[in-house]
Motif scaffolding. Structure first.
Motif, PDB file in Angstrom:
ATOM      1  N   LEU A 214       0.810  -1.216   0.000  1.00  0.00           N
ATOM      2  CA  LEU A 214       0.000   0.000   0.000  1.00  0.00           C
ATOM      3  C   LEU A 214       0.846   1.269   0.000  1.00  0.00           C
ATOM      4  N   ASP A 215       1.857   1.354   0.862  1.00  0.00           N
ATOM      5  CA  ASP A 215       2.682   2.561   0.922  1.00  0.00           C
ATOM      6  C   ASP A 215       3.316   2.868  -0.431  1.00  0.00           C
ATOM      7  N   ALA A 216       3.879   1.845  -1.055  1.00  0.00           N
ATOM      8  CA  ALA A 216       4.540   2.045  -2.350  1.00  0.00           C
ATOM      9  C   ALA A 216       3.547   2.428  -3.432  1.00  0.00           C
ATOM     10  N   ARG A 217       2.365   1.818  -3.406  1.00  0.00           N
ATOM     11  CA  ARG A 217       1.372   2.115  -4.442  1.00  0.00           C
ATOM     12  C   ARG A 217       0.844   3.542  -4.315  1.00  0.00           C
ATOM     13  N   ILE A 218       0.660   3.992  -3.089  1.00  0.00           N
ATOM     14  CA  ILE A 218       0.200   5.367  -2.892  1.00  0.00           C
ATOM     15  C   ILE A 218       1.299   6.351  -3.302  1.00  0.00           C
ATOM     16  N   ALA A 219       2.543   6.046  -2.908  1.00  0.00           N
ATOM     17  CA  ALA A 219       3.659   6.954  -3.180  1.00  0.00           C
ATOM     18  C   ALA A 219       3.934   7.131  -4.665  1.00  0.00           C
ATOM     19  N   THR A 220       3.649   6.093  -5.459  1.00  0.00           N
ATOM     20  CA  THR A 220       3.980   6.149  -6.891  1.00  0.00           C
ATOM     21  C   THR A 220       2.767   6.419  -7.780  1.00  0.00           C
ATOM     22  N   ASN A 221       1.623   6.655  -7.152  1.00  0.00           N
ATOM     23  CA  ASN A 221       0.397   6.879  -7.930  1.00  0.00           C
ATOM     24  C   ASN A 221       0.231   8.376  -8.193  1.00  0.00           C
ATOM     25  N   ASN A 222       0.391   8.782  -9.423  1.00  0.00           N
ATOM     26  CA  ASN A 222       0.328  10.202  -9.780  1.00  0.00           C
ATOM     27  C   ASN A 222      -1.079  10.790  -9.673  1.00  0.00           C
ATOM     28  N   ARG A 223      -2.086   9.905  -9.595  1.00  0.00           N
ATOM     29  CA  ARG A 223      -3.463  10.402  -9.493  1.00  0.00           C
ATOM     30  C   ARG A 223      -3.819  10.819  -8.069  1.00  0.00           C
ATOM     31  N   ILE A 224      -2.977  10.458  -7.114  1.00  0.00           N
ATOM     32  CA  ILE A 224      -3.254  10.786  -5.718  1.00  0.00           C
ATOM     33  C   ILE A 224      -2.505  12.056  -5.349  1.00  0.00           C
ATOM     34  N   ARG A 225      -3.229  13.101  -5.035  1.00  0.00           N
ATOM     35  CA  ARG A 225      -2.603  14.386  -4.728  1.00  0.00           C
ATOM     36  C   ARG A 225      -2.254  14.527  -3.248  1.00  0.00           C
ATOM     37  N   ARG A 226      -3.140  14.096  -2.376  1.00  0.00           N
ATOM     38  CA  ARG A 226      -2.887  14.194  -0.931  1.00  0.00           C
ATOM     39  C   ARG A 226      -2.935  12.785  -0.349  1.00  0.00           C
TER      40      ARG A 226
END
Length: 383
Positions: A214-226
């Motif tokens: 989860l941490d890696a997927r959130i960190a590398t997902n450009n669609r997630i701003r915050r």
């Protein structure tokens, strides 16, 4: 023991009060916008005037407590305690408990559609986060509340202990919705926890093996701003269906933990003392180190994002005084913090382990056990 106030109209009183009652008193006084000393004065006067039989209050672990009372009231209070053949500690606990029960509902109102959010966290594993999360969720449901229990730990201990299958990789899950990749409605993934005491009011959102990434997927997902808002955005569609949401957090200090902390913040117009962080700890030195690391992360996030986030309290879990000085002195140190208070001390007893082996909820398997009552105590102190 009492000492005079400089003006002479009040005197300082030193007694004892359980930490959970002290926390409830502090919160209720803030909700009603009155001084704690005035609340205690009202409580004692009402208790003295009541000729009925007042239920005994569990004062185990009561700690030193001081306040200011009108001159002479403490002497009257002690006389009443003598007449009722109870200790001063029990008398004060009964007074405060009675006042809290009678003043319930007169403070800040719950925000419509916003459930209470309990974040059960500690970056140290093995402290009982899952047991506490499940136990208090069951206690809230037993009270009649609609409860969502979220298995936010990819290890899936909570799901496993309740006999619920984890969600397989690649399927719709909380992780997918946090990463803006959800394919359906999270409601379709919820599992009802059976048990007459819960009346189908307790539901679980199972863990997902994908959570390890989860941490890696959130960190590398450009669609997630915050990043810190990912958990809230995922759970927001479910909030109107529940009165309480309990998050069983993973033992980590990463992005997922930031999202959980953010989710537990006090929202606009939300009353105090109902949403925030509950921290299970052990009576040992390594647990104290982990606590400092977690609170450092929380304080940094609070400062960076200007969050109003409350520490609802500590739960000293798996306590056994037979372990000697390390255990007893550590418990004393936890209690000495005062804020956050120790909500409960849970012994290292067999019922929790037996419930896990049977894959049954503790409050259904052993509703009269000391551990079950401790869970109810925590729920009362944080409602």
């Amino acid at each position: 023991m009492a000492s005079p106030y400089p003006s002479g109209d009040r005197e300082k009183v030193a007694s004892k009060l359980p930490g959970s009652l002290r926390q409830e008193l502090k919160i209720r006084a803030a909700e009603l916008c009155i001084d704690i000393q005035d609340a205690v004065t009202e409580a004692i006067k009402a208790w003295q005037a009541d000729d009925g039989v007042t239920p005994v209050v569990d004062t185990t672990g009561a700690e030193s407590y001081s306040t200011w009372l009108p001159a002479g009231l403490y002497d009257e209070f002690k006389a009443t305690c003598h007449a009722r053949d109870i200790s001063y500690t029990q008398g004060l606990a009964q007074s405060v408990r009675r006042w809290l029960d009678e003043s319930a509902g007169h403070g800040g109102e719950a925000v419509a559609g916003v459930p209470q959010r309990k974040i059960v966290a500690n970056q140290k594993g093995g402290v009982g986060k899952t047991a506490v999360s499940a136990g208090i969720a069951q206690a809230y449901a037993e009270e009649g509340k609609r409860v969502l229990l979220v298995d936010y730990d990819p290890q899936g201990h909570l799901s496993e202990q309740l006999g619920i299958e984890q969600i397989q990789p690649g399927q719709d899950s909380l992780v997918a919705h946090m990463c803006a990749e959800g394919k359906g409605d999270l409601r379709d993934l919820l599992v009802v926890v059976e048990g007459e005491r819960f009346g189908k009011r307790l539901q679980v959102l199972p863990a997902c093996f994908d959570g390890f990434l989860l941490d890696a997927r959130i960190a590398t997902n450009n669609r997630i701003r915050r990043r810190e808002t990912t958990l809230e955005r995922a759970l927001e569609p479910l909030e109107q269906d529940f009165d309480v949401i309990v998050i069983d957090c993973p033992p980590s200090l990463g992005i997922a933990m930031d999202a959980a902390i953010y989710y537990g913040r006090r929202r606009k117009n939300e009353k105090a003392g109902v949403s925030g962080v509950i921290i299970p700890v052990l009576a040992e030195d390594s647990s104290a180190t982990a606590y400092v690391m977690l609170t450092d992360q929380i304080e940094s996030l609070k400062e960076d994002l200007e969050l109003d986030l409350e520490y609802l309290g500590l739960v000293v879990n798996l306590y056994d005084s037979r372990r000697g000085y390390v255990a007893t002195s550590s418990l004393d140190q936890w209690k000495s913090l005062v804020d956050p208070p120790v909500l409960a001390v849970i012994g290292d007893l067999k019922e929790q382990r037996e419930a896990v082996r049977q894959q049954k909820p503790l409050l259904d398997y052993a509703p009269l056990s000391g551990q079950a009552e401790a869970m109810r105590q925590i729920a009362r102190a944080t409602s």
